[in-house]
Design an enzyme around this catalytic site. Structure first.
Site, PDB file in Angstrom:
ATOM      1  N   CYS A   1       0.833  -1.211   0.000  1.00  0.00           N
ATOM      2  CA  CYS A   1       0.000   0.000   0.000  1.00  0.00           C
ATOM      3  C   CYS A   1       0.867   1.260   0.000  1.00  0.00           C
ATOM      4  CB  CYS A   1      -0.937  -0.008   1.198  1.00  0.00           C
ATOM      5  SG  CYS A   1      -1.855  -1.548   1.336  1.00  0.00           S
ATOM      6  N   ASP A   2       1.948   1.247   0.763  1.00  0.00           N
ATOM      7  CA  ASP A   2       2.878   2.370   0.740  1.00  0.00           C
ATOM      8  C   ASP A   2       3.367   2.624  -0.683  1.00  0.00           C
ATOM      9  OD1 ASP A   2       2.924   3.013   3.416  1.00  0.00           O
ATOM     10  OD2 ASP A   2       4.751   1.918   3.879  1.00  0.00           O
ATOM     11  N   GLN A   3       3.766   1.555  -1.328  1.00  0.00           N
ATOM     12  CA  GLN A   3       4.390   1.714  -2.639  1.00  0.00           C
ATOM     13  C   GLN A   3       3.374   2.113  -3.695  1.00  0.00           C
ATOM     14  OE1 GLN A   3       7.495  -1.317  -0.762  1.00  0.00           O
ATOM     15  NE2 GLN A   3       6.750  -1.971  -2.756  1.00  0.00           N
TER      16      GLN A   3
END
Lengths: 402, 402
Positions: free
Chosen positions: A171-173
């Site tokens: 999700c961060d990426q």
């Protein structure tokens, strides 16, 4: 050769993973990314690592992975002198990015309205965990938590498993990628119209948008995905789509015409499954029948047989074997760069080519505040003033051999 | 309100998932995306679905998910008249995107050099599976295959599992995002300099860049990740990072100070593990001790206890429950649009906000060649000529109630 984002100045208040990845992508294409780090200790990620191990004594691989092509200035943002420096930097910045919890930048005096008053054309991107407000506003927003709320952890593995997280910061990426998408569109628009704007992205919306096809299916077909009880690769797919053990490793088979598949496997009795509905309904039974056969030959033998029939097949690499993969070597996916403290380090190259403005790795990740003095000079500070800022503990400057 | 990419014309030769997602992202911000579909049958994805079920008789949820905000023209690209139409469209296009296997566009007469001769400022993006050349050039390049070669399938699940694929099209979707990143940077550069260019992206390089931090760690710390034998959420992390069963579902716990964690769990004997190395080395043992406790209360009870201590925790949603999540409702993540054949369909909204140029869903996915006549009119074809093209089977035009 020129770079696509040459002349674009990014004032980067981000830390940890998603924000730094986003600004690194801007730096990879030539933007001048000025990373504003916490006075004294810098980005929290500098203090985090895997296996309790460090690169060159105390450098974090996590920090190093997401902070190349940036210059660092480490400033006491709560001091008057520190604020003055940052407001001065805002005057000539094109993009500001931050990923604190909502409200923090405002409290520090660097909210959008404040910075817009200094530089009306600024493009300001805030990346949060859950969104700008709403019921989860005060909750920690972190990758694994968002993988969980977005349902992504229920798409992998078997129905007998609990949730299965992807072992990289999904999700961060993805939100870093979406933030870059929005920022670049805003830069393009500003180039045409002179108008800046505020962008707000968040992990949760990105994680859901990433599963757009899966949600579209669930919501509009009225049937949800059920994980298989075998190595089938997607909860909505039938056999043979999945990964199979061989005598010396694993192969992966994607959508392949069943009749050819049966020919490759050499077992005519499997022909009875040749119908899409059956391949879905009996996918686990079929999976194990296939695997009983794939276990009898090596991965290379199966690749030769199946690629010869134009079946969709590949080997499976362990992560540590990826750099020896012939296509990865051919693509020059990993390159060596020099880091002032760590010496030679291996990094992942920009994942696409641009014929006129190629991406480039011009700098390793910075030492804390390494470029503070030169950045201050660029905005008109004298050497005496810079020395005073350092001795008064307004800026932190890490140097080699200190 | 304006949109960021208004006035940008995209000639979209893509099919299946990765390419259509990329061009949809351009359309979501206002670009005029003209989808060029195979004469007669169109994008192969129109014929693929999950569960052997369809939306409104014969519409594919897979196709519908990635093709909103586009107009469709369906042309016999091998005919002289068809080529003439497409060359004419190239004259006024800003971006061309394609995701055939390398060499196909050249053979069809639509390679970069050919189109650049027609429109020197064109930005041309080719997205392949493995790269533009190299040992895997002729192999099928598909999401699950690339998840496998890039090592991504060895990061999830347990060490006793075989490869575990993410149950959504990880590599396709990441490469779509990277392609948009490159295209928008190229558009920005062209706006400043007048110079177009060729971009080449591929699934494999994107999949590896997506694991950049993991590869950086493996290659520069000289230690590889080992999957846990429990529900730990990342192969490089220690307890309590993972997902745990409760009495009525699952919770996820991300990095949380151990002492507070022990307080929340109410078992002082766990205090002995309070050391980062121990939390990593004994992660499986600790995991099961935690889970024995989390199973004794409901998810909501744990959220209240743990959020009260500012621990990093969330619930786990099944995919079908995501749309009822209060934050998802608050974020208006899912919206309803009208499709000419399917009626009301639910789609995932643009995952970020832009204050001046918001993303917008202006069109549902098109019927095959639905906009051929209007697109031809825009480039100067008369109604008679258009009728002749249709009756001579050069263009396909699907209409309602036909």
């Amino acid at each position: 050769m020129k770079q696509a984002l040459e002349g674009v100045k990014v004032l980067d208040f981000t830390q940890l993973l998603q924000g730094p990845y986003a600004t690194q992508m801007l730096g990879d294409l030539g933007a001048d990314v000025i990373k504003v780090e916490r006075h004294g200790s810098g980005d929290i990620y500098r203090g985090m690592t895997f296996f309790n191990k460090w690169v060159a004594e105390d450098e974090s691989p996590c920090f190093m992975a997401w902070n190349r092509n940036k210059r660092s200035i480490s400033v006491d943002v709560k001091s008057e002198e520190g604020k003055k420096i940052l407001y001065k930097l805002v005057e000539t910045a094109d993009v500001v990015m931050e990923n604190f919890r909502p409200g923090v930048m405002e409290r520090l005096g660097f909210g959008y309205e404040t910075l817009k008053a200094i530089n009306p054309k600024i493009i300001y991107c805030s990346a949060s965990g859950w969104g700008d407000d709403g019921p989860y506003l005060t909750r920690p927003g972190q990758d694994l938590l968002v993988q969980s709320v977005s349902g992504a952890v229920m798409t992998s593995g078997k129905s007998t498993d609990g949730p299965v997280a992807l072992g990289t910061a999904l999700c961060d990426q993805v939100n870093a990628l979406n933030s870059v998408y929005a920022i670049l569109a805003a830069l393009f628009y500003r180039e045409r119209t002179g108008i800046g704007q505020e962008i707000k992205s968040n992990l949760l919306s990105s994680a859901i948008a990433f599963q757009m096809q899966d949600f579209f299916t669930i919501q509009n077909l009225g049937q949800t995905f059920t994980r298989p009880n075998s190595g089938i690769g997607h909860p909505g797919n039938g056999a043979p789509f999945g990964t199979y053990e061989t005598s010396d490793g694993y192969i992966t088979i994607a959508m392949s015409p069943w009749h050819k598949m049966v020919t490759a496997l050499g077992d005519e009795s499997l022909e009875v499954y040749n119908d899409p509905q059956t391949l879905y309904d009996k996918r686990d039974e079929i999976y194990y029948k296939i695997e009983a056969i794939t276990k009898t030959k090596t991965t290379d033998e199966w690749l030769e047989i199946m690629l010869g029939l134009d079946l969709w097949v590949s080997k499976v690499n362990n992560q540590e074997d990826v750099e020896q993969d012939p296509q990865v070597i051919h693509n020059k996916t990993f390159v060596d760069i020099e880091h002032p403290k760590a010496g030679n380090v291996k990094v992942t190259n920009i994942p696409f080519t641009m014929s006129e403005t190629p991406g480039k790795i011009s700098r390793p990740s910075p030492m804390l505040g390494e470029h503070g003095p030169e950045i201050l000079q660029e905005i008109g500070y004298s050497q005496d003033e810079i020395n005073a800022l350092e001795s008064n503990n307004i800026i932190t400057v890490e140097r080699l051999n200190k």
